[in-house]
Design a protein around this motif. Sequence first.
Motif, PDB file in Angstrom:
ATOM      1  N   UNK A  92      10.160 -19.361 -22.073  1.00 27.95           N
ATOM      2  CA  UNK A  92       8.991 -20.041 -22.633  1.00 27.95           C
ATOM      3  C   UNK A  92       7.782 -19.116 -22.759  1.00 27.95           C
ATOM      4  N   UNK A  93       8.028 -17.807 -22.868  1.00 30.73           N
ATOM      5  CA  UNK A  93       6.923 -16.856 -23.007  1.00 30.73           C
ATOM      6  C   UNK A  93       5.992 -17.209 -24.169  1.00 30.73           C
ATOM      7  N   UNK A  94       6.517 -17.543 -25.353  1.00 31.56           N
ATOM      8  CA  UNK A  94       5.594 -17.888 -26.455  1.00 31.56           C
ATOM      9  C   UNK A  94       4.729 -19.112 -26.143  1.00 31.56           C
ATOM     10  N   UNK A  95       5.304 -20.095 -25.474  1.00 34.63           N
ATOM     11  CA  UNK A  95       4.546 -21.290 -25.113  1.00 34.63           C
ATOM     12  C   UNK A  95       3.425 -20.932 -24.131  1.00 34.63           C
ATOM     13  N   UNK A  96       3.692 -19.969 -23.249  1.00 38.62           N
ATOM     14  CA  UNK A  96       2.705 -19.527 -22.264  1.00 38.62           C
ATOM     15  C   UNK A  96       1.721 -18.515 -22.851  1.00 38.62           C
ATOM     16  N   UNK A  97       1.822 -18.251 -24.135  1.00 33.52           N
ATOM     17  CA  UNK A  97       0.950 -17.260 -24.754  1.00 33.52           C
ATOM     18  C   UNK A  97       1.224 -15.869 -24.202  1.00 33.52           C
ATOM     19  N   UNK A  98       2.453 -15.645 -23.804  1.00 34.01           N
ATOM     20  CA  UNK A  98       2.913 -14.374 -23.223  1.00 34.01           C
ATOM     21  C   UNK A  98       2.176 -14.026 -21.922  1.00 34.01           C
ATOM     22  N   UNK A  99       1.600 -15.030 -21.277  1.00 38.21           N
ATOM     23  CA  UNK A  99       0.999 -14.873 -19.950  1.00 38.21           C
ATOM     24  C   UNK A  99       2.044 -15.158 -18.877  1.00 38.21           C
TER      25      UNK A  99
END
Length: 191
Positions: free
Chosen positions: A110-117
């Motif tokens: 889910x990196x994209x959902x987390x804005x790569x954070x």
Amino acid sequence: MEKALTSNESLAIITDMIAKAKKEAAGDGSFYLLLWGWVISVCNFGFYALEKANYEHPYYIWILVLPASFFSFYWSYKKRSKAKFKTHLDQVLSQIWLGVFIGILIILGFMPVLGFNHNPVILILAAVGMYATGSLIRVSIVKFGALVLAIAAIIAFLLPVSDQYLVAGIAMVLGYLVPGYYLKNTYRERI
């Protein structure tokens, strides 16, 4: 006919078994801390350097995780098949780290959902695993490693994504490698 043990002999046997279980958990734990500490710190530092150098695909460095994963699973399988006995401590530690591993896989998905954070969240999961490990094996420097990872997660949340890799690399050195080498040296001294 078996000889009955005195209370001192029974206590000595129990104390010896506890010491062996603690020694095995702490010593074997150093392997995983050192393996993953080195691999993940190199990947974080490598990604950071490649991105700063404007390399088109800095994420290629993370391919190093694949052989490390296979080696880690092989080592775990070999250790389990050689083990004379499996303690409750071994089972609890392996379940904790399995949970951390699954959590990391979910976060990576889910990196994209987390804005790569994702780095700060992964550092928090690693901190939880380290704190639980340090508490179970009663080694303060492992709990200190957890504190370092948690502080690094807070710092990383406050930075741009590209700088989070530098923070995560430093956190892995201080939070995984330092405790890992401490456990390795302490384990050697106990043998």
